[in-house]
Motif scaffolding. Structure first.
Motif, PDB file in Angstrom:
ATOM      1  N   SER A 126       0.947  -1.042   0.086  1.00 44.21           N
ATOM      2  CA  SER A 126       0.120  -0.056  -0.112  1.00 44.21           C
ATOM      3  C   SER A 126       1.127   1.083  -0.163  1.00 44.21           C
ATOM      4  CB  SER A 126      -1.024   0.172   1.151  1.00 44.21           C
ATOM      5  OG  SER A 126       0.071   0.120   2.318  1.00 44.21           O
ATOM      6  N   SER A 157      -1.389  -4.144  -5.724  1.00 41.49           N
ATOM      7  CA  SER A 157      -1.940  -3.430  -4.792  1.00 41.49           C
ATOM      8  C   SER A 157      -2.891  -3.720  -3.632  1.00 41.49           C
ATOM      9  CB  SER A 157      -2.425  -2.069  -5.381  1.00 41.49           C
ATOM     10  OG  SER A 157      -3.144  -1.174  -4.385  1.00 41.49           O
ATOM     11  N   GLU A 158      -2.586  -3.109  -2.624  1.00 42.51           N
ATOM     12  CA  GLU A 158      -3.697  -3.492  -1.579  1.00 42.51           C
ATOM     13  C   GLU A 158      -4.601  -2.471  -1.400  1.00 42.51           C
ATOM     14  OE1 GLU A 158      -1.561  -4.357   2.219  1.00 42.51           O
ATOM     15  OE2 GLU A 158      -0.716  -6.112   1.303  1.00 42.51           O
ATOM     16  N   ASN A 159      -4.270  -1.152  -1.396  1.00 43.01           N
ATOM     17  CA  ASN A 159      -5.331  -0.138  -1.532  1.00 43.01           C
ATOM     18  C   ASN A 159      -4.871   1.159  -2.123  1.00 43.01           C
ATOM     19  OD1 ASN A 159      -3.318   0.981   0.066  1.00 43.01           O
ATOM     20  ND2 ASN A 159      -4.357   1.042   1.952  1.00 43.01           N
ATOM     21  N   SER A 160      -3.955   0.928  -3.145  1.00 42.64           N
ATOM     22  CA  SER A 160      -3.548   2.281  -3.821  1.00 42.64           C
ATOM     23  C   SER A 160      -4.519   2.475  -5.013  1.00 42.64           C
ATOM     24  CB  SER A 160      -2.144   2.200  -4.251  1.00 42.64           C
ATOM     25  OG  SER A 160      -1.116   1.694  -3.061  1.00 42.64           O
ATOM     26  N   LYS A 161      -4.824   3.644  -5.201  1.00 46.30           N
ATOM     27  CA  LYS A 161      -5.570   4.085  -6.355  1.00 46.30           C
ATOM     28  C   LYS A 161      -4.914   3.625  -7.591  1.00 46.30           C
ATOM     29  CE  LYS A 161      -8.026   7.628  -3.706  1.00 46.30           C
ATOM     30  NZ  LYS A 161      -8.311   8.939  -3.626  1.00 46.30           N
ATOM     31  N   ASN A 188      -5.462  -5.419  -8.799  1.00 47.80           N
ATOM     32  CA  ASN A 188      -6.046  -4.567  -7.599  1.00 47.80           C
ATOM     33  C   ASN A 188      -5.814  -3.186  -7.495  1.00 47.80           C
ATOM     34  OD1 ASN A 188      -6.868  -7.164  -6.846  1.00 47.80           O
ATOM     35  ND2 ASN A 188      -5.393  -7.433  -5.431  1.00 47.80           N
TER      36      ASN A 188
END
Length: 205
Positions: A126, A157-161, A188
């Protein structure tokens, strides 16, 4: 005479060579000799553990002072890594990632000229905005990325835009052009490759 003949008859040359190479690795002699003739570095040379748990940020940053970096471990980073090369007599920087970089709120920033990231490795985790940024950051306008290459890299990615963000403010002599993104696999991310500003003249395949 018999003793000498028996010694050489029973001598395993390959085993002796293997033992000597192992000894040179353990003592650090091999790395010293290799670095003398092939200017490369690994994060482990500067204290990285490479287990995906320890914070290897500073060791990786120090390794990046070299022109050629080979990264084969699993490196947890907690801040920005600058993959940078100045325009100095057509010099270059190559980062060959065969292992994994785990971004724990860190990310990769590629800028300057003639920077190559390759090797088939993985960048995962992230980060605040993008996993990899090519060119200018949001708060750094006077940044160029010219003739930089990303080839054969996996980004998870875990939460990157954004997986890879190419940004150009194009102020004065600064720009983002003649860069190549090739064989990059993204997973992701809301946006795989984001383009901000005037980023014409780049090749994405």
């Amino acid at each position: 005479q018999d003793y000498v003949n028996n010694y050489f008859n029973n001598l395993d040359i390959q085993e002796e060579v293997d033992n000597k190479i192992d000894e040179m690795f353990q003592s650090g002699t091999f790395n010293e000799l290799f670095a003398k003739y092939v200017p490369y570095a690994t994060p482990e040379m500067f204290g990285a553990i490479g287990d995906g748990v320890a914070d290897d940020t500073q060791a990786f940053i120090t390794a990046l002072n070299n022109k050629y970096v080979i990264a084969h471990g699993k490196y947890r980073i907690t801040s920005k890594l600058d993959f940078f090369n100045a325009n100095d007599n057509n010099s270059y920087k190559i980062i060959t990632l065969t292992g994994e970089i785990i971004c724990d709120n860190g990310f990769i920033h590629i800028y300057g000229e003639n920077v190559t990231l390759n090797g088939g490795g993985v960048i995962r985790g992230s980060s605040p905005e993008s996993m990899v940024c090519v060119g200018a950051l949001a708060d750094e306008q006077n940044i160029s990325a010219i003739k930089c290459n990303i080839d054969n890299i996996y980004i998870v990615s875990e939460n990157s835009k954004v997986g890879i963000l190419m940004r150009n403010y194009f102020l004065g002599n600064y720009g983002c052009y003649c860069n190549v993104i090739n064989n990059v696999f993204l997973k992701n991310t809301t946006t795989g490759i984001g383009l901000v500003g005037d980023v014409n003249g780049n090749l994405i395949s």
